[in-house]
Motif scaffolding. Structure first.
Motif, short mmCIF file in Angstrom:
data_model
loop_
_atom_site.label_atom_id
_atom_site.label_comp_id
_atom_site.label_asym_id
_atom_site.label_seq_id
_atom_site.Cartn_x
_atom_site.Cartn_y
_atom_site.Cartn_z
N GLN A 1 13.17 -2.40 -11.88
CA GLN A 1 11.84 -1.85 -11.38
C GLN A 1 11.37 -0.79 -12.20
O GLN A 1 10.06 -0.64 -12.38
CB GLN A 1 12.29 -1.21 -9.90
N ILE A 2 12.05 0.06 -12.71
CA ILE A 2 11.75 1.14 -13.56
C ILE A 2 11.04 0.56 -14.90
O ILE A 2 9.91 0.95 -15.40
CB ILE A 2 12.69 2.09 -13.73
N ILE A 3 12.02 -0.24 -15.54
CA ILE A 3 11.44 -0.90 -16.59
C ILE A 3 10.18 -1.62 -16.69
O ILE A 3 9.31 -1.65 -17.38
CB ILE A 3 12.54 -1.75 -17.42
N PRO B 1 0.98 -1.28 0.15
CA PRO B 1 -0.01 0.05 0.08
C PRO B 1 0.90 1.36 0.07
O PRO B 1 0.50 2.33 -0.48
CB PRO B 1 -0.94 -0.28 1.27
N SER B 2 1.91 1.26 0.73
CA SER B 2 2.80 2.48 0.86
C SER B 2 3.76 2.75 -0.47
O SER B 2 4.58 3.54 -0.26
CB SER B 2 3.33 2.48 1.91
N PHE B 3 3.68 1.66 -1.36
CA PHE B 3 4.72 1.56 -2.54
C PHE B 3 4.53 3.02 -3.33
O PHE B 3 3.46 3.34 -4.03
CB PHE B 3 4.33 0.44 -3.33
N THR B 4 5.56 3.54 -3.47
CA THR B 4 5.57 4.83 -4.08
C THR B 4 5.95 4.76 -5.35
O THR B 4 7.22 5.37 -6.04
CB THR B 4 6.57 5.80 -3.25
N SER B 5 5.31 3.98 -6.23
CA SER B 5 5.82 3.95 -7.52
C SER B 5 4.23 3.95 -8.44
O SER B 5 3.17 4.29 -7.87
CB SER B 5 6.22 2.48 -7.84
N PHE B 6 4.15 3.47 -9.74
CA PHE B 6 3.24 3.52 -10.55
C PHE B 6 3.16 2.24 -11.51
O PHE B 6 4.13 1.57 -11.70
CB PHE B 6 3.45 4.73 -11.27
N LEU B 7 1.86 2.00 -11.71
CA LEU B 7 1.51 1.02 -12.59
C LEU B 7 1.95 1.45 -13.89
O LEU B 7 2.21 2.84 -14.14
CB LEU B 7 -0.01 0.49 -12.52
N ARG B 8 2.00 0.65 -14.94
CA ARG B 8 2.50 1.14 -16.13
C ARG B 8 1.66 2.21 -16.56
O ARG B 8 0.24 2.08 -16.67
CB ARG B 8 2.60 0.18 -17.12
N THR B 9 2.29 3.24 -17.51
CA THR B 9 1.29 4.49 -17.76
C THR B 9 1.29 4.55 -19.08
O THR B 9 2.01 5.36 -19.75
CB THR B 9 1.80 5.65 -17.03
N LYS B 10 0.55 3.64 -19.84
CA LYS B 10 0.42 3.67 -21.10
C LYS B 10 -0.12 4.93 -21.74
O LYS B 10 0.27 5.25 -22.85
CB LYS B 10 -0.54 2.47 -21.90
N ASP B 11 -0.93 5.53 -20.93
CA ASP B 11 -1.69 6.66 -21.37
C ASP B 11 -0.87 7.94 -20.84
O ASP B 11 -1.35 9.18 -20.72
CB ASP B 11 -2.89 6.87 -20.53
N LEU B 12 0.40 7.90 -20.56
CA LEU B 12 1.36 8.92 -20.07
C LEU B 12 1.16 10.24 -21.09
O LEU B 12 1.26 9.86 -22.34
CB LEU B 12 2.82 8.42 -20.11
N SER B 13 0.83 11.15 -20.43
CA SER B 13 0.96 12.34 -21.48
C SER B 13 2.31 12.83 -22.09
O SER B 13 3.18 12.65 -21.54
CB SER B 13 0.69 13.81 -20.54
N LEU B 14 2.21 12.98 -23.24
CA LEU B 14 3.25 13.13 -24.22
C LEU B 14 3.89 14.68 -24.43
O LEU B 14 4.81 15.08 -24.95
CB LEU B 14 3.27 12.36 -25.53
N SER B 15 2.98 15.70 -23.96
CA SER B 15 3.16 16.98 -24.05
C SER B 15 4.06 17.41 -22.75
O SER B 15 3.44 17.38 -21.58
CB SER B 15 1.94 17.81 -24.13
#
Lengths: 245, 500
Positions: free
Chosen positions: B249-251, B8-22
């Motif tokens: 982790q990042i990849i 629960p306290s994991f400060t990371s993200f699921l993959r963000t395919k919809d990452l804003s590109l602007s």
């Protein structure tokens, strides 16, 4: 392995070339594939490419009114450079004509056995598929130019993918070996290996004659001027960056 | 990804395919996830209101390096610029092809743009009887003699690497070792892992033969300026993690295409605590996320590493406080666990402890990613702590001659003066092999430790796509040296906390 859902966001194409208006300085006859006849293998009708001449003067220098036509070969996502040309063949030097041809004979030989229909049939050195249709992140992995060169040398004229790895796309443009196009959707789920397709560059369109459907392709964008010129060297000469030969 | 991977306290993200590109939008840059995950992504700030043209906009360090290299005061992501190249590196796999293109395009008698800015490092297919592979090194030698190239790390006698005084080994490690990496510069190489050099606060990326042929003749290349993703890694590094765990982790978060045509900038207290070799591992694998380049800001650790290695002056650059990033990811490193990347993709991340039932056939420790001195020290530390014998063949391929020497000379902390090689011998590892890329990508069939059969391998290398390391059906689990050593000791994929 399908890593993305059908709704995966398509990243915009990024390529390091200046936007310039496309010129019509080249014309190229449409490339047509003759189907194999019983007495000969791959009797292809295509523009002859001198072994001493960069392929940039054939596939990638196609003018916007040109088209590509032939059978398509369909692959999935994340087709990396090791699958396109396995490392054991990297001892071949692409700038040597005979090794260029040999490199082509190994194109996509690294695909897993799940691809039962092989890109180059056993015993052949050229492919019967003029167009490769891929999913997301085509050409990921290495910066080795051997990957687009192998595809071009095998006889493939164009790749249509949902998206590309940066360096594969760049190498395709720099060398002129294969014409890299991005589709608006996931054509790898719409087309089947062996379908007869036409790519009309001017219309940014792919027509699947086997299914009767048409699909939009993305305009070439930043890379256009370099593709139009026939590769990075031709572009640099055209823009006065380096002297003409 | 299984949600159980995240606490629960994991400060990371699921993959963000919809990452804003602007880079100029305040739009949220990740998909909302209905889980108790702390989301700390910060969208790039709204663009500063424009004023008179004389006001300079803030830039990231990648933007600054490319601006200087292209002699421009200002540039922005998406700009296409001709940059001056500080160093071009090539090797035995791509050098002959690049040379062929250079000669074809500039003429048989043409000279390279600068004989001191070209570095040629045979490293891929060296210890093999393959005639073409050997011929490719000969081609490099002939060219270097003809052009009087200052930096050519040649090998002639393949039977004993030690009798080749110039030979180094893997290009990315040799570049750093020999002082060719300098903060603020532009380094291009005909190898995708050239991005390793970003650990020195420079712009470093892989290019193909044709682009390299162009650089050989002009010293310039047309590059598109990438937007930057920022990765803030804070917290004390647990003693069971290495930077391989961080980059996996990042990849796993952003996927193999998550950084396509982007720069990855690594900052934070954890990054500041990393040694140069660990920073190199971090930057090495940005290409596995599709990245164009990765950068770590140069600091006292960088400067100290470079002391005595280069006499050329260099000028580091740093991201401005107001620089614009496409996205920012934050990690509390103290909460991370050892991870692996399962077959057949570098983003197929899993916790090492969740793979404990995976039986393995072998372990491989080597490559530019995992074959540096500290990588072997880490493995030795696990072996020392265990006091046991390895259960599977364990192959060791030092990246360079210097690394090989270190294995035989440097004492392992806490070992009472033993060297790595002594510890490796005691636990039953194979003898350290001749330094080179080895089996990382497969290579000729007689390459040492090549996977010629469909086996399962835990490896400290960087890729596990089908066919990597040799066999199309080989299964490669990418891991840190800690995890690789722990796995060797049990014969299964193993979390190194079992021994540390």
């Amino acid at each position: 392995m399908a890593l993305f859902s059908s709704a995966a966001t398509v990243l915009p194409r990024n390529l390091a070339f200046t936007k310039l208006s496309l010129s019509h300085s080249h014309t190229l006859l449409p490339r047509f594939l003759s189907f194999p006849t019983p007495k000969s293998s791959n009797p292809r009708n295509r523009v002859a490419v001198s072994l001493q001449t960069p392929r940039a003067q054939s596939a990638a220098s196609a003018s916007p009114s040109a088209s590509f036509h032939g059978l398509c070969y369909v692959v999935g996502d994340n087709i990396d450079t090791d699958q396109i040309i396995p490392a054991e063949y990297l001892t071949l030097v692409p700038s040597k004509p005979d090794e260029y041809e040999k490199l082509g004979s190994y194109a996509l030989i690294g695909l897993p056995a799940t691809y039962a229909t092989r890109f180059i049939e056993p015993g052949e050195i050229k492919t019967k598929y003029a167009i490769v249709i891929g999913g997301a992140n085509f050409g990921c992995g290495s910066s080795r130019e051997h990957a687009p060169v192998a595809l071009g040398a095998s006889g493939a004229a164009a790749v249509v993918a949902e998206s590309y790895a940066r360096i594969f796309f760049r190498n395709s443009v720099a060398t002129g070996e294969v014409y890299p196009l991005e589709s608006e959707g996931r054509l790898c789920e719409e087309c089947t290996t062996g379908d007869v397709v036409t790519i009309e560059l001017g219309e940014s369109r792919l027509i699947n004659h086997t299914t009767g459907k048409e699909y939009r392709l993305k305009p070439i964008g930043d890379a256009g001027p370099v593709i139009e010129a026939g590769g990075i060297f031709a572009y640099a000469r055209k823009t006065g960056m380096i002297p003409s030969r | 990804m299984a949600s159980s991977l995240l606490s629960p306290s994991f400060t990371s993200f699921l993959r963000t395919k919809d990452l804003s590109l602007s880079a100029f939008t305040s739009q949220r840059c990740f998909k909302a996830v209905p889980r108790k995950i702390i989301r700390c992504a910060i969208a790039a700030p709204q663009r500063q209101p424009s004023t008179t043209g004389s006001v300079r906009t803030a830039m990231t360090m990648t933007e600054k390096i490319l601006a200087r290299a292209s002699e421009k005061a200002q540039l922005t992501p998406g700009d296409n610029v001709w940059v001056n190249v500080d160093i071009l590196m090539t090797h035995d796999v791509c050098g002959p092809g690049s040379i062929g293109i250079f000669k074809r395009e500039f003429g048989e008698d043409a000279k390279v743009w600068d004989r001191e800015k070209l570095v040629i490092i045979p490293d891929h297919y060296i210890f093999t009887s393959d005639e073409r592979a050997n011929r490719n090194v000969d081609i490099l030698r002939d060219f270097c003699h003809e052009q009087n190239i200052k930096y050519f790390y040649d090998i002639k006698d393949l039977s004993n690497f030690k009798v080749n005084p110039d030979y180094k080994g893997v290009c990315h490690v040799a570049l750093a070792q020999e002082g060719h990496c300098r903060p603020g510069e532009v380094l291009l190489g005909t190898d995708s892992h050239t991005c390793t050099a970003g650990a020195f606060g420079q712009f470093a990326t892989g290019i193909g033969n044709t682009d390299a042929g162009f650089v050989l003749g002009t010293g310039k290349l047309l590059l598109k300026v990438p937007p930057t993703l920022r990765f803030v890694m804070d917290g004390e590094m647990p003693d069971y993690l290495l930077s391989k765990d961080l980059i996996l982790q990042i990849i796993g978060e952003i996927t193999v295409a998550g950084a396509t045509y982007k720069s990855m900038e690594f900052v934070g207290t954890t990054v500041e605590s990393l040694t140069m070799e660990e920073r190199m591992t971090l930057c090495n694998m940005v290409v596995e996320a599709g990245g164009k380049n990765g950068v770590v800001p140069a600091d006292s650790t960088t400067f100290k590493y470079l002391e005595g290695k280069t006499s050329l002056p260099y000028e580091p650059v740093y991201s401005d406080d107001q620089a614009r990033f496409l996205a920012e990811y934050r990690f509390d490193v103290s909460k991370l666990e050892p991870v692996v990347a399962k077959p057949h993709s570098p983003d197929n991340r899993a916790l090492a402890r969740e793979c404990k039932d995976v039986k393995i056939d072998r372990v491989y420790i080597g490559s530019c990613t995992g074959g540096k001195t500290e990588d072997f020290m880490a493995a030795a530390k696990v072996f020392l702590a265990s006091g046991k014998q390895v259960k599977v063949p364990t192959f060791l391929v030092p990246a360079t001659q210097k690394v090989w020497m270190d294995l035989y000379s440097l004492p392992v902390p806490g070992s009472g003066g033993k060297t790595c090689s002594q510890i490796f011998e005691e636990v039953g590892c194979d003898t350290p092999a001749s330094p080179s890329c080895g089996a990382c990508l497969g290579g000729p069939k007689d390459t040492y430790a090549r996977m010629n059969e469909p086996k399962v391998c835990v490896s400290t290398t960087n890729r596990n796509f089908p066919g990597r390391m040799g066999h199309k059906e080989g299964q490669i689990y990418l891991a840190s040296p800690y995890t690789a050593a722990a796995s060797a000791l049990t014969g299964y994929v193993t979390d190194p906390r079992e021994f540390l």
